[in-house]
Design a protein around this motif. Structure first.
Motif, PDB file in Angstrom:
ATOM      1  N   UNK A 149      40.298  49.745  41.474  1.00  8.15           N
ATOM      2  CA  UNK A 149      41.137  48.549  41.338  1.00  8.15           C
ATOM      3  C   UNK A 149      42.608  48.939  41.199  1.00  8.15           C
ATOM      4  N   UNK A 150      42.869  50.021  40.482  1.00  5.33           N
ATOM      5  CA  UNK A 150      44.248  50.510  40.356  1.00  5.33           C
ATOM      6  C   UNK A 150      44.825  50.851  41.728  1.00  5.33           C
ATOM      7  N   UNK A 151      44.064  51.585  42.533  1.00  7.36           N
ATOM      8  CA  UNK A 151      44.545  51.987  43.856  1.00  7.36           C
ATOM      9  C   UNK A 151      44.814  50.774  44.739  1.00  7.36           C
ATOM     10  N   UNK A 207      44.942  39.781  47.924  1.00  4.31           N
ATOM     11  CA  UNK A 207      44.217  41.000  47.568  1.00  4.31           C
ATOM     12  C   UNK A 207      42.895  41.004  48.329  1.00  4.31           C
ATOM     13  N   UNK A 208      42.484  42.135  48.854  1.00  2.00           N
ATOM     14  CA  UNK A 208      41.202  42.193  49.546  1.00  2.00           C
ATOM     15  C   UNK A 208      40.393  43.368  49.041  1.00  2.00           C
ATOM     16  N   UNK A 209      39.063  43.296  49.220  1.00  7.23           N
ATOM     17  CA  UNK A 209      38.169  44.237  48.577  1.00  7.23           C
ATOM     18  C   UNK A 209      37.526  45.249  49.479  1.00  7.23           C
ATOM     19  N   UNK A 243      29.234  43.544  46.944  1.00 11.65           N
ATOM     20  CA  UNK A 243      29.165  44.023  45.560  1.00 11.65           C
ATOM     21  C   UNK A 243      30.399  44.866  45.201  1.00 11.65           C
ATOM     22  N   UNK A 244      30.811  45.729  46.123  1.00 14.71           N
ATOM     23  CA  UNK A 244      31.982  46.568  45.895  1.00 14.71           C
ATOM     24  C   UNK A 244      33.244  45.710  45.772  1.00 14.71           C
ATOM     25  N   UNK A 245      33.394  44.758  46.661  1.00 16.49           N
ATOM     26  CA  UNK A 245      34.559  43.865  46.617  1.00 16.49           C
ATOM     27  C   UNK A 245      34.572  43.050  45.331  1.00 16.49           C
ATOM     28  N   UNK A 246      33.408  42.566  44.914  1.00 20.78           N
ATOM     29  CA  UNK A 246      33.325  41.783  43.678  1.00 20.78           C
ATOM     30  C   UNK A 246      33.722  42.631  42.476  1.00 20.78           C
TER      31      UNK A 246
END
Length: 81
Positions: free
Chosen positions: A36-38, A49-51, A56-59
């Motif tokens: 999340x920091x990166x 913002x995109x994931x 699951x990873x994006x969430x």
């Protein structure tokens, strides 16, 4: 000594001040919330913002990013997929 508690948005320096504020705040989280920091560090503007590559990873990343910014009383409201 006097200081401002608020910053006027819409002036020329507003994007820089927003990016500097976020960057200063998120530096405390570069180890505990690395992904999340990166992502926050790479998206230091008002773009969405995109994931990650899976739902699951994006969430997880967006949940972590919301938690990080909530501690600074910032509300993350727009996400892209």
């Amino acid at each position: 000594m006097y200081h401002f508690n608020r910053h006027c948005f819409g002036v020329t320096c507003s994007p820089f001040v927003l990016a500097a504020t976020i960057k200063t705040h998120i530096n405390d989280y570069k180890i505990t919330y690395r992904e999340a920091y990166e992502m926050l560090n790479e998206s230091l503007n008002v773009d969405p913002f995109f994931g990650g590559s899976t739902v699951q990873e994006a969430f997880k990343w967006t949940s972590d990013a919301v938690s990080i910014l909530k501690e600074a009383d910032m509300n993350m409201r727009k996400f892209d997929t």
